[in-house]
Design a protein around this motif. Structure first.
Motif, short mmCIF file in Angstrom:
data_model
loop_
_atom_site.label_atom_id
_atom_site.label_comp_id
_atom_site.label_asym_id
_atom_site.label_seq_id
_atom_site.Cartn_x
_atom_site.Cartn_y
_atom_site.Cartn_z
N THR A 14 31.31 51.86 46.90
CA THR A 14 31.96 50.80 45.88
C THR A 14 32.88 50.16 46.56
O THR A 14 33.24 48.97 46.43
N GLN A 67 33.59 46.09 47.25
CA GLN A 67 34.91 45.36 46.44
C GLN A 67 35.56 44.96 47.80
O GLN A 67 36.28 43.82 47.40
N HIS A 99 29.37 47.06 40.73
CA HIS A 99 29.09 47.70 41.92
C HIS A 99 27.29 47.67 42.07
O HIS A 99 26.53 48.31 41.42
#
Length: 510
Positions: A45, A49, A153
């Motif tokens: 994740t 990001q 995600h």
């Protein structure tokens, strides 16, 4: 079995993290200093990001991103977020001076610098347009200096744009001589090196790995961290070496593999009582690389750590190990094993160009898919190191056994020319360390009007003793021309972050 490259070479991120999505809550990383765990799901994740944040900051295919970050979860996140965009990552040592950092940023043409204490960024911009982001911590749980964007995600790696012959890493190395040079390592070469290494050295999913070196160097990154992540294993991230802390971690977390250097093993051998206090029964294997270990220290290390110790050989210019003793089977003390699948090696006498036969020393040369593409913007240094037909001059001196096993004895630029003889410092250092009062040692050549050069030893003493007695100890075990002619006691032996002796600093009196 020869190594066969994939017809569609994977990006490094795909190779390392491509199988991580199903692992979810399994622990990927544990911070040695905060005990904070990072799961594979959280790691993926964060990669996605931060990838989005880097893209918004202008990072794209071919952008050079400098990472000056200590070991922790933040480093692999930023590394793979940048690589998945097709960027080139140049790792900067956290102990580099501002001047050294500035030089690397300028030479690599970096557009983005991500730093974190204790890194020391340049006090003035290295180049116009450089964007600097400063992290509060090396942990993954922080905001990554605003680079982490809260986005959905998707599967990771998310359509990596860099692969094959695209550059991936640009570490800096002095090579066999001179100032640090940018080593151009491609996705294909890094994946090839990892794939070849798996034939002899394979981490299992149930293992816990501990590496004492910085992940900004290829040994800790490519031989320890990346194989563990690829296997779905756990990695303990240690920001600074502390022998007592390392042993506590090994006991607490049931560490199964430790990646060390001879300098670390020498420190442990000098204080054997530390290891005796800890339960190391989970330890399956200890790997040593970056310099010859020596038979004496090898045996001491196995006794103290109560686990098999194996050696490997590689260099920044190969991006990974090219030789390593297999995890299982016979272990010949004093060798770094055989060339890995798909890797060729030869030993060429220093006074000739025809490869030497077994038992004859010379320069080790390597050819294989894992070798560098060359030095950035330095055709002269590239030509001096990399032959047109792919043979890489390592600058290391060694010899091949009858079965092809490689034994390293020193480095060409370190060889001491005593009259008509060549003396390898590493050999004398191994003998010096067998003296009960010597904790650490280094040998350099110093000018002599009669002999050209003579060996001078610098020793760190565990207790006051006669330096002349140490000289006699060495003289009793080596040929007359190898005797230590001068000796000096010092408080410490200067070493690089990867454990290599900084001989030039000893020779200059720094």
């Amino acid at each position: 079995m020869p190594f066969s490259p994939s017809p569609r070479p994977a990006a490094l991120t795909e190779h390392v993290l491509g199988g991580a999505s199903p692992l979810g809550d399994r622990t990927a990383l544990i911070d040695a200093h905060t005990a904070e765990p990072t799961s594979y799901g959280a790691l993926l994740t964060a990669v996605h990001q931060v990838r989005t944040g880097l893209a918004d900051a202008g990072v794209a295919h071919g952008t050079v991103v400098a990472l000056q970050i200590p070991n922790g979860a933040a480093l692999p996140v930023l590394l793979h977020a940048a690589l998945s965009l097709g960027a080139v990552v140049t790792p900067v040592g956290v102990l580099s001076s501002p001047q050294e950092t500035r030089r690397q940023l300028a030479h690599s043409n970096a557009s983005v610098l991500v730093t974190c204490p204790p890194g020391r960024p340049p006090d003035v911009p290295a180049r116009e347009g450089l964007r600097t982001f400063t992290l509060a911590s090396a942990d993954a749980g922080h905001d990554f200096a605003g680079l982490r964007h809260d986005t959905p995600h998707p599967p990771v790696p998310p359509g990596c744009t860099g692969r094959g012959e695209d550059l991936a890493l640009l570490p800096y190395s002095s090579g066999t001589t001179g100032l640090p040079k940018g080593v151009m390592l491609t996705h294909a070469s890094l994946v090839a090196g990892m794939t070849a290494m798996e034939a002899a050295h394979r981490v299992a999913a149930d293992e816990t790995v501990l590496a004492t070196g910085p992940f900004t160097h290829v040994y800790a990154l490519q031989c320890a961290l990346h194989p563990a992540l690829r296997a779905g294993a756990r990695t303990i991230t240690l920001r600074r070496f502390d022998p007592a802390l390392m042993l506590r971690l090994a006991e607490r977390h049931g560490v199964t593999r430790i990646y060390l250097t001879p300098a670390v093993l020498a420190a442990l051998a000098a204080a054997p009582h530390l290891a005796a206090r800890h339960d190391l029964s989970a330890l399956r294997l200890v790997v040593s690389a970056s310099a010859p270990l020596g038979a004496g220290l090898h045996r001491q290390a196995e006794e103290i750590l109560r686990a098999p110790v194996i050696e490997g050989f590689g260099m920044t210019e190969t991006g990974n190990c090219t030789h390593i003793v297999p995890d299982t089977g016979p272990r010949a003390v004093g060798t770094v094993g055989h060339a890995l699948p798909g890797t060729e090696c030869r030993v060429v006498p220093l006074d000739g160009s025809v490869p030497a036969g077994p038992g004859r020393a010379g320069e080790l040369q390597i050819r294989g898919p894992q070798t560098m593409a060359g030095y950035l913007a330095d055709p002269r240094a590239t030509a001096a190191t990399l032959e047109p037909d792919g043979w890489l001059h390592t600058g290391d001196v060694g010899l091949l056994g009858p079965d092809g096993g490689l034994k390293l004895t020193g480095r060409i630029k370190e060889l001491i020319k005593y009259k008509d003889y060549q003396v390898a410092p590493a050999e004398l250092e191994d003998v010096l360390r067998t003296h009960p009062d010597v904790m650490d040692a280094a040998v350099v050549g110093v000018p002599d009007p009669a002999a050209g050069e003579v060996p001078k030893a610098y020793v760190v003493l565990g207790r006051p003793t006669s330096l002349e007695a140490i000289q006699r100890h060495v003289a009793d075990q080596v040929a007359p021309y190898k005797k230590i002619r001068r000796i000096e006691a010092v408080d410490r032996i200067p070493r690089s972050a990867t454990g290599k002796i900084l001989r030039h600093r000893l020779a200059s009196g720094d």
